[in-house]
Structures are given as structure tokens and as C-alpha cells.
Design a protein around this motif. Structure first.
Motif, mmCIF file in Angstrom:
data_model
loop_
_atom_site.group_PDB
_atom_site.id
_atom_site.type_symbol
_atom_site.label_atom_id
_atom_site.label_comp_id
_atom_site.label_asym_id
_atom_site.label_seq_id
_atom_site.Cartn_x
_atom_site.Cartn_y
_atom_site.Cartn_z
ATOM 1 N N PRO A 402 0.732 -1.326 0.106
ATOM 2 C CA PRO A 402 -0.181 0.159 -0.050
ATOM 3 C C PRO A 402 0.912 1.274 0.043
ATOM 4 C CG PRO A 402 -0.168 -1.002 2.232
ATOM 5 C CD PRO A 402 0.603 -1.925 1.332
ATOM 6 N N GLY A 403 0.410 2.160 -0.770
ATOM 7 C CA GLY A 403 1.018 3.443 -0.884
ATOM 8 C C GLY A 403 2.221 3.568 -1.845
ATOM 9 N N LEU A 404 2.669 2.389 -2.534
ATOM 10 C CA LEU A 404 3.628 2.390 -3.674
ATOM 11 C C LEU A 404 3.025 2.169 -4.899
ATOM 12 C CD1 LEU A 404 6.640 0.256 -1.842
ATOM 13 C CD2 LEU A 404 6.100 2.830 -2.112
ATOM 14 N N GLU A 405 1.715 2.576 -4.978
ATOM 15 C CA GLU A 405 0.984 2.038 -6.367
ATOM 16 C C GLU A 405 1.761 2.913 -7.430
ATOM 17 O OE1 GLU A 405 -0.650 3.083 -3.358
ATOM 18 O OE2 GLU A 405 -1.649 1.241 -2.810
ATOM 19 N N ARG A 406 2.111 4.108 -7.203
ATOM 20 C CA ARG A 406 2.600 4.933 -8.087
ATOM 21 C C ARG A 406 4.019 4.500 -8.762
ATOM 22 N NH1 ARG A 406 3.317 10.239 -5.945
ATOM 23 N NH2 ARG A 406 4.067 9.267 -4.291
ATOM 24 N N LEU A 407 4.660 3.774 -8.080
ATOM 25 C CA LEU A 407 6.034 3.373 -8.316
ATOM 26 C C LEU A 407 5.955 2.066 -9.351
ATOM 27 C CD1 LEU A 407 8.966 4.078 -7.802
ATOM 28 C CD2 LEU A 407 8.890 2.459 -5.847
ATOM 29 N N ASN A 408 6.786 2.349 -10.408
ATOM 30 C CA ASN A 408 6.931 1.210 -11.285
ATOM 31 C C ASN A 408 8.086 0.341 -10.847
ATOM 32 O OD1 ASN A 408 5.126 1.887 -13.365
ATOM 33 N ND2 ASN A 408 6.243 3.749 -13.356
ATOM 34 N N ILE A 409 7.670 -0.968 -10.581
ATOM 35 C CA ILE A 409 8.692 -1.908 -9.888
ATOM 36 C C ILE A 409 9.326 -2.766 -11.225
ATOM 37 C CG2 ILE A 409 9.194 -3.730 -8.313
ATOM 38 C CD1 ILE A 409 8.085 -1.486 -7.207
ATOM 39 N N LEU A 410 10.661 -2.637 -11.228
ATOM 40 C CA LEU A 410 11.340 -3.447 -12.258
ATOM 41 C C LEU A 410 12.124 -4.303 -11.560
ATOM 42 C CD1 LEU A 410 13.076 -0.032 -13.610
ATOM 43 C CD2 LEU A 410 11.295 -1.568 -14.673
ATOM 44 N N PRO A 411 11.737 -5.693 -11.775
ATOM 45 C CA PRO A 411 12.470 -6.947 -11.356
ATOM 46 C C PRO A 411 13.729 -7.196 -11.899
ATOM 47 C CG PRO A 411 9.974 -7.505 -11.829
ATOM 48 C CD PRO A 411 10.361 -6.258 -12.378
ATOM 49 N N PHE A 412 14.634 -7.506 -10.954
ATOM 50 C CA PHE A 412 16.033 -7.736 -11.409
ATOM 51 C C PHE A 412 15.952 -9.195 -12.240
ATOM 52 C CE2 PHE A 412 20.444 -8.437 -10.343
ATOM 53 C CZ PHE A 412 21.001 -7.321 -9.658
ATOM 54 N N LYS A 413 16.709 -8.865 -13.374
ATOM 55 C CA LYS A 413 16.893 -10.135 -14.264
ATOM 56 C C LYS A 413 18.156 -10.742 -13.643
ATOM 57 C CE LYS A 413 16.170 -8.391 -18.492
ATOM 58 N NZ LYS A 413 16.237 -8.551 -19.906
ATOM 59 N N VAL A 414 18.342 -12.035 -13.484
ATOM 60 C CA VAL A 414 19.462 -12.678 -13.065
ATOM 61 C C VAL A 414 20.692 -12.732 -14.069
ATOM 62 C CG1 VAL A 414 20.565 -14.734 -12.202
ATOM 63 C CG2 VAL A 414 17.970 -14.333 -11.795
ATOM 64 N N ALA A 415 21.952 -12.116 -13.430
ATOM 65 C CA ALA A 415 23.046 -11.990 -14.310
ATOM 66 C C ALA A 415 24.246 -12.876 -13.634
ATOM 67 C CB ALA A 415 23.677 -10.644 -14.373
ATOM 68 N N ALA A 416 25.056 -13.635 -14.516
ATOM 69 C CA ALA A 416 25.825 -14.383 -14.165
ATOM 70 C C ALA A 416 27.186 -14.444 -15.304
ATOM 71 C CB ALA A 416 25.491 -16.051 -14.053
ATOM 72 N N TYR A 417 28.075 -15.135 -14.658
ATOM 73 C CA TYR A 417 29.415 -14.858 -15.515
ATOM 74 C C TYR A 417 29.337 -16.187 -16.701
ATOM 75 C CZ TYR A 417 34.160 -14.326 -17.089
ATOM 76 O OH TYR A 417 35.307 -14.499 -17.794
ATOM 77 N N ASP A 418 29.175 -15.534 -17.955
ATOM 78 C CA ASP A 418 29.247 -16.232 -18.980
ATOM 79 C C ASP A 418 30.615 -16.929 -19.546
ATOM 80 O OD1 ASP A 418 29.006 -17.734 -21.577
ATOM 81 O OD2 ASP A 418 27.337 -16.244 -22.440
ATOM 82 N N THR A 419 30.970 -18.050 -19.200
ATOM 83 C CA THR A 419 32.350 -18.674 -19.257
ATOM 84 C C THR A 419 32.707 -18.791 -20.834
ATOM 85 O OG1 THR A 419 31.497 -20.758 -19.036
ATOM 86 C CG2 THR A 419 32.403 -19.962 -16.933
ATOM 87 N N LYS A 420 31.725 -18.934 -21.637
ATOM 88 C CA LYS A 420 31.798 -18.957 -23.094
ATOM 89 C C LYS A 420 32.272 -17.545 -23.706
ATOM 90 C CE LYS A 420 31.735 -23.054 -24.037
ATOM 91 N NZ LYS A 420 30.678 -23.949 -23.994
ATOM 92 N N GLN A 421 31.321 -16.426 -23.203
ATOM 93 C CA GLN A 421 31.556 -14.939 -23.633
ATOM 94 C C GLN A 421 32.674 -14.237 -23.023
ATOM 95 O OE1 GLN A 421 28.279 -12.705 -25.447
ATOM 96 N NE2 GLN A 421 27.009 -14.089 -23.925
ATOM 97 N N LYS A 422 32.957 -14.932 -21.838
ATOM 98 C CA LYS A 422 33.990 -14.299 -20.871
ATOM 99 C C LYS A 422 33.447 -12.871 -20.365
ATOM 100 C CE LYS A 422 37.976 -16.783 -21.800
ATOM 101 N NZ LYS A 422 37.679 -17.880 -20.880
ATOM 102 N N LYS A 423 32.141 -12.931 -20.093
ATOM 103 C CA LYS A 423 31.683 -11.314 -19.749
ATOM 104 C C LYS A 423 30.362 -11.737 -18.775
ATOM 105 C CE LYS A 423 28.591 -10.065 -23.389
ATOM 106 N NZ LYS A 423 27.788 -9.257 -24.049
ATOM 107 N N MET A 424 29.919 -10.826 -18.145
ATOM 108 C CA MET A 424 28.684 -11.067 -17.292
ATOM 109 C C MET A 424 27.410 -10.965 -18.168
ATOM 110 S SD MET A 424 29.398 -11.693 -14.117
ATOM 111 C CE MET A 424 27.959 -11.229 -13.119
#
Lengths: 488, 488
Positions: A402-424
Motif C-alpha cells: 500500500p502506498g507504492l502504487e505509483r512506483l513502477n517496480i522493475l524486477p531484477f533479471k539474473v546475471a551471471a558470468y558467461d564462461t563462453k563469452q567471458k563476460k557477465m
């Protein structure tokens, strides 16, 4: 901090005191809208929602905000610092020095004075009186002067001991001075109300556990007084820490000015209390991209590390700020569309309850998007081998609060280390064996052992700061800096 | 119970099933309004408040109510009992007998099935799914299908163990049968959702303590399964107890019919779980007088003893009902303006959290006034020498609770025994030495010792019932009837 000037290059000079608009004697009108029924029939006493009186109350105290940004809770950004002009500061300082009753503020108390004074907790006008405390505990929301619910999930309260309580009540005092650890006056609390501090109930309802070992509880509740004192707060001058980081401590009003100066049409806030790795950076960059795709022209990131009390094994604020500087210097985040500032609140580690506070405070600073991750404000259970909170509850509770109706929530996408591309990169379940999850514990262990993480996990300058931090701990291992052992 | 016929004289014959108006396949539409944001931008998914769809949802399932009484939460009184006509009961009974997964209901579970089935918890359509459970825990309120907050302070949940959870999920089952202790089918739960039962967090947030010894926790949580199962409930036939008291178990729809039949223009509810003494009676009589003075023509009292689980040292329901009968028989309360019925909920002893449930359920039964006393739903702290809750918090929290704005709260005036007038009267602080406070403990001790209370404390017939009750305990002292020692 040598590189601060460069880091701050993207920030404009901010007026110390943006345009104010406040009345002199707000008394307790703004919190009178929800009273408690007396013996007479009928419940809700005080100012009735929607009346001219309520509107007048809502306008009395605070900073007028630009219409282009999200409106602060209660309609006006609360500002409780005495104005420089008109001699009010000197008068308040004199009064505080002469008041017979003085409460000494702990480190955490003073952080709350800071938070309240700048309106992060708008529409709160001071430390909570009992009706606000009860609403925060039971409903995570408080009915404002205009009748609407504003979110307020953690109690913002000041405690005192029984002897002092008796002395204040014996005198019938209505105003008390708040002083720092060296007895210097900081503020005056007026129209005070004293009520019982039921610590067990407060802890249980805020944390969902009463297990020993909760960091905020041990720091600020266990040894606190058995009474709470609420009232209207007037602070003598802006709170400063003189630790070389005050320039990052932008108030909600200053942040709003900055967002307006940049012509931001969306502000997305990222709360953090850890070093920024490239997975975070990817998320923030990706969020901006998504907002642009949605049609926003200039989304601005508020990278907003928490600056108040943290537990002993978190990386201290000064080191985190050094690390964040490197992240911008090395181009991982774009300074043009990023504002870095410190959020002055202490940390509760209260998971789904606290994440609401983190989000609500950012509305007051002008953010209309809030990024929420896995297990926000969570920690390990202090006595059991499990996380204290379900990792998904934070974002679920936030999206329903309650009281946060005006706020847009952006759920976090899960990032991890990609060993093939060698980057997050964002985790792709279709080739899950390519991804490596590097936990905070793993990261700390690597840095402590002066080992390097995989290429592309964090910018080199940022990683170097972390290694330096853990190096700096070695001589003082076991000292007061490390009240808890760092997890292996 | 020989005198029940006389006792019921004031009550009309009630139709067993008042006019229904429901759709056949409600699925989970009514709870879809508050979803949890997925990875896409934007939070609130599902039915949007105020839309035609929301209105349709709100009207799909439930009993149409007379306009003269307060509207039930969600606009319609929920009714989850399969209709007699059309063969639905037989079909549901057959399905329940054949479903591969059957959950056995405990005594308390079955009481909740009863509560849900009759719409006391409107707009809930069954045991809570996780989004409802989280809202109850954190906000004491749930956003309804129409976007408005309805009060819902205690979780209404069904637990299951890990083996059963795995079996249900392995099958991908969406419907399960609920059966009683003798394996007789009671209901079907459909479109099920299974989620974790974090007992510690549930207990801490509901009771504000995790101390061992909370009666409801020991009865219904400690040994319950580690998972919860929510879903839409359909009950095969009205829940009956066959204990000679079913005639008092009026549903909210039946109570509304009765209030309408009596042309009540105000209904004031009095929740109790103790014998009625003359102080209570004075309060109820005085409330009616005040409502008449306010201009109501026919205020009707709902004297509403709680009928579900209570702790071992409370007087059992059957004895309380005998005692209440005497109070009406001996003219202490006027049967013309009093409806006595049983509230089927189990008791939580959760103070300010539970009193909201007690009030909210009575809105659904047509009450627009609620009498609240000192320390409602309170008890002694299970491990410390103090009351668990502040005696004033119940009425304060109730007066501020989201979703209860439409209910008028009537705070209890303190009554005590006036030794000068030799009767119960409202306490007059100007001659406080004339008053004697007779606690529940004192009352029980007197009754157990077959002593009489002061004249005028309770009607003689009512007192006799109490003495008989304690007499009846002597031979079975230490038996299962007394799971806890009666406080001295």
C-alpha cells in the motif's frame, strides 16, 4: 579522495537550499488526521480527508516540487532544517542549549535525524508518535493528512530510558533538545509524546523473527531505552559527516533539482550496499535501454548506495564509494545518464519489510522506477542454516505494498558470468552449464586472497579497490572495525 | 439443552439457504487483481480496478445483500457451499471421493472451511494463495478485485507435509479433496497453489512474539506441515457439528436476513469468549441507548460468542452458551433487540492483529458498529510476567486499520463493581475507592470454590452455570479436557 572531482563531473553545482515554502509553527497538525477513537461514538477524529483544512495542512511544511517528476508522498517534500534566513537557526540553537531536557543521539539516531530532516520519509514530520508507530508495525503504511495511505514499513523512532522519561513527564515538558555524542545541540523535538517501547513486538513484526544476532537490533534496539518519544523535529542545520563524502549526500530536494536540470523524464533507482560488478552494470544499462524502448527520452539512473549503519562484514561506505567511482571512470556506467549519491538511511536487513522503505524513500527523491533484485535487504538467518527471507518475497511484497502504487517496480533479471563469452550476461537457462554464479562470499574470499575474479566480472580499477580494502584490514584484524568475523 | 427453545424465541425461522446468485465456474478470477510483477516493466497485472471486468468479477460469486445493511467486503457475500439444486452436491461428493489427492483436515482446518464457506472472510474464495498470505502478514489487508483494500489480518491457510506436496506436484494435480478425520469428503480445493510455510515468520508477524506457549501456535502451527496450499474452495454441504448448538451457528447471510426481518437500522456486534457479567450487559444496554440518542430507530445487538478453538482454561462453548441463555432468560439483556449466534472462527489470542479479523468478519455479517474492549483477544505473555499486548493497542489499531473505514468502532467503557450501589456500573474515577475490579481469574477462582460473587455482579442463573461447569471438571481433572492448568 583524489578522483572525486572527475566522478562528480556529471553533477551540476547544486544550490544548498532550494526554494523553500514553509510555515513557522506546523505544530502536530500534519499527523492529526488519524487519531484514535475516544469514548465517544465515532472513530476517526482530526482533519478529514479532502477538506480545505486537510489541503492547508498538506501545504504548510515542505518544498514545492517540479511537476515533471513523481510527486513526493503527502504532496510536498518535508524539510525540517531551520531556514538560514530570519535568524531561526540561531534562535533554535539558543533554545536547544537552554532546554532542561536533552536526549543524546546515538550514531543510528543521528542518521534518522538526517533522513527525517531532508524528507526521505515524507510526510513524516519527526520521530513517530504512537499512532504512526502502530501503523508502521501493523500495516507498513500510514494514513496521511490527505486521507491517502503512504508507505512506511520500518518504525523511525527515538528511544529513551525510564529515568529520563519520568523527569520529562514530571516537568510536563513539551519540547526536548537532541544533542550529539559531544553534547552539541542538533535539533529540537516538540509537542512530544512518550509511549512504551515493546522491543520484542517491534522486532518480531519488523523482522519476522526474534532470533538473536540481527545486526540492527543489536546495534540500535537491544540496549535502547524502554520508552519511545515522538514529536515534530526541527533541525538546527543540515547534517554533515565531514568524512570527505558529504558532497555525495544529496537531499531529495537536491536530487530532484538535478534530475530536472538533466531533463530526466524517467528516474530509475538502484539501491545497493555492495561493490558494483559488471552484472549490476549490465542490468542498469539494460534498464535504460528498455525505458528508451518504452518511449522515454531521457531515463536517468540514480545509483544510490546506502550510507548509514551496515553490518560489520559489509564493505564500508568509503571503500564502496571509491569502487563506484572507478566503475564510472572506467566507463562501465555512463556518467551522462547516471547520478551517484548516498542514501543516508541505516540498514535494517529486514528483507521484504525494508525493501518497501528503500523504494518509498526514492519516490521522495524523484524516482518513478525502482529496480528490485533477488532477496533485497536480506541476509542469512542469524541462528539457522538458511536465508532469513524467501528470495522472491521482497519483490512480491513490494509490488503489492500500500502506498507504492505509483512506483513502477522493475524486477531484477539474473546475471551471471558467461564462461563462453567471458563476460557477465543475463542467465540463459538453455545453456545453463556455461554460466558461473559468483556469490558475494566468493567475491570477498577472492579479494581477501588477492586473487583475480574471471575477466569481465568487474572493471579492474574497481576490483583493485576491493583488494586494497581487504589488505587494509589485515593489521587491524580482530579490532573494533571487525565486530563479526568475515564469512569465509 | 432444555432452555434453547425459549432462548431462540426472539429469532425467526431462518431459511437454510437464502437467495443465491452465483456463477458455476468462478476459477480464481476474484483474486487475480493483485498479481506480482513479472520480468516485464510494470507491476500490477490482472484485473484493473474500476474496469467493467473488475465489476463483473466482483459480482460473479456470492449472495446479493439487502441495501439497508452495511455492504460486505468486496461487494458480495461469498458463499462456497455447493447449491442443493441441480445435482451439484452429489457431483462434487463423487469427485471428492475419486480425487487421487486427499488432505485430512484437523479440527481447526475444518473450522476455517466453515468460516470461508459462509463468507465471513469475504472476498476470500478459499484458503489463501501466497499473494494473499503475504498481504495478510505484511499489511493486514488485501487488495480486492475492485482495487479497494479489504481488511484481512490473520492468515487463513491450509498446510501439508513434504511427501504429500511432492506427490501432488509430481502428478501436476490442480484439484485436491479435503476430508475430515474419518476420511469423509468435505470439500474440493481447485486451481491450487503450493508455497512454503515459514512458520517462524508467520508467527512473529501475526503475534509479535515467537515465545513458546501461544495456544493457537501449539494447536495448529508447530506440528503443521512445512508447505501451504491455497486455492478456490467448494464445500459439499453446510458444515455442521451435531453438538446441539448448530441452531446458533447462523451464517452471515442468515444473520443479515434476521437483521433485515427485524428492520434493524444499526447492528452493533459484541465479540466474546467469556461468560457475560452485568458489566458487559450494562455496556451493551448503554450502547443501544447511545445509538437511539444518535437517531437510530432500532439498533440490534449481535451477541456473538466465538465458537471455534479456544485455549484450555477458557470456559468451553457449550457452557458459555448455557450461561448466555440464562442472561437472556433472566432479562439482563432484552431478547427483542438481541440476536445471539455463534461465530465459528478459531481463536488466535493475537491481540491487535486478531481484533481486526473479529471486526471485519462482523461487517460481513451486517454489523456496522463494533464494541471493542480493553486488551481484545489478548492474553498473558506465555513466558514473561506481563500481558502480551498493550491493553490500548487493540482499539487503536482497530480504529486505524485499512479496510475497516466503514465500521464504527465503539470503545468499551470500563465497568466495575460499585460497592456502594451494589451493582456493576461505569467506573467513576472521582470515587474510585468505591469500585471493585473483578478479574476473569478472580471470577474463575470464586466459581471453582463455589463461592458467590458480590450481589449484582452476574445474574444468579448465569453464575450457577459457571459453578456447575467447574464442578463438572473435578472428576476429570488432568484429563484431556484440561490440557493446561487453570490459572489460580
Amino acid at each position: 579522495m583524489a578522483t572525486q572531482a572527475a566522478f562528480l563531473a556529471g553533477l551540476s553545482q547544486l544550490a544548498a537550499q532550494p526554494g523553500r515554502d514553509r510555515a513557522v509553527a506546523p505544530a502536530r497538525v500534519a499527523v492529526a488526521a488519524v487519531g484514535v477513537g475516544s469514548a465517544k461514538v465515532g472513530v476517526r477524529v482530526g482533519v478529514k480527508a479532502g477538506t480545505a483544512e486537510a489541503k492547508a495542512v498538506a501545504q504548510r511544511r515542505g518544498v514545492r516540487c517540479r511537476a515533471s517528476l513523481i510527486e513526493p508522498d503527502g504532496g510536498r517534500l518535508v524539510d525540517l532544517v531551520a531556514p538560514e534566513e530570519g535568524g531561526r537557526r540561531a534562535a533554535l540553537r539558543r533554545e536547544a542549549a537552554e532546554l532542561p531536557h536533552r536526549l543524546r543521539l546515538s550514531r543510528v539516531d543521528k542518521e534518522w535525524v538526517h533522513v527525517l530532516s531532508e524528507g526521505w520519509a515524507s510526510p513524516l514530520q519527526g520521530f513517530m508518535r504512537e499512532h504512526e508507530f502502530l501503523q508502521a508495525l501493523h500495516f507498513n503504511a500510514i494514513r496521511g493528512a490527505d486521507g491517502r495511505m503512504v508507505n512506511m514499513s520500518v518504525p523511525i523512532v527515538l528511544s529513551l530510558g525510564d529515568a529520563q522519561r519520568r523527569a520529562i513527564q514530571a516537568d510536563g515538558a513539551t519540547r526536548v533538545a537532541l544533542v550529539d555524542q559531544r553534547d552539541r545541540p542538533i535539533a529540537v523535538l516538540s509537542d512530544i509524546e512518550i509511549y512504551k517501547h515493546n522491543k520484542e513486538e517491534r522486532i518480531a513484526r519488523t523482522w519476522g523473527t526474534t532470533a538473536p544476532g540481527l545486526p540492527y537490533v543489536e546495534e540500535a534496539i537491544t540496549n535502547a531505552g524502554d520508552w519511545l518519544i515522538g514529536g515534530d523535529l526541527e533541525v538546527i542545520e543540515p547534517i554533515k559527516y565531514n568524512d570527505g563524502l558529504d558532497q555525495y549526500r544529496l537531499s531529495p530536494a537536491q536530487l530532484r533539482e538535478e534530475f530536472a536540470r538533466r531533463n530526466a523524464d524517467a528516474v530509475f533507482a538502484f539501491q545497493l550496499r555492495n561493490p558494483v560488478h559488471n552484472g549490476h552494470a549490465l542490468l542498469m544499462t539494460d534498464t535504460r535501454k528498455r525505458l528508451l524502448e518504452m518511449g522515454y527520452k531521457n531515463p536517468v539512473l540514480l545509483l544510490h548506495p546506502l550510507g548509514g549503519f551496515t553490518k560489520a562484514d559489509d564493505v564500508p561506505l568509503s571503500w564502496r564509494m571509491k569502487q563506484h567511482e572507478k566503475v564510472l571512470e572506467e566507463g562501465v556506467l555512463n556518467p551522462e545518464s547516471t547520478v551517484v549519491a548516498i542514501f543516508p538511511s541505516p540498514m535494517h536487513y529486514a528483507g521484504p519489510t525494508e525493501v518497501q522503505w528503500h523504494a518509498k524513500a526514492r519516490i521522495n527523491a524523484g524516482a518513478n522506477f525502482y529496480i528490485v533484485g533477488r532477496d533485497p535487504a536480506g541476509m542469512s538467518h542469524p541462528t539457522e542454516k538458511r536465508d532469513l527471507y524467501d528470495a522472491d518475497h521482497g519483490k512480491k511484497v513490494l509490488s503489492m505494498a500500500p502506498g507504492l502504487e505509483r512506483l513502477n517496480i522493475l524486477p531484477f533479471k539474473v546475471a551471471a558470468y558467461d564462461t563462453k563469452q567471458k563476460k557477465m550476461d543475463f542467465f540463459d537457462p538453455s545453456r545453463k552449464d556455461d554460466f558461473l554464479f559468483i556469490s558475494g562470499t566468493k567475491m570477498r574470499t577472492l579479494a581477501k586472497n588477492r586473487e583475480n575474479p574471471p575477466d569481465g566480472f568487474m572493471c579492474p580499477g574497481g576490483w583493485k579497490v576491493l583488494v586494497e580494502y581487504y589488505d587494509s584490514l589485515v593489521p587491524s584484524e580482530g579490532s573494533s572495525k571487525l565486530r563479526e568475523p568475515v564469512a569465509a
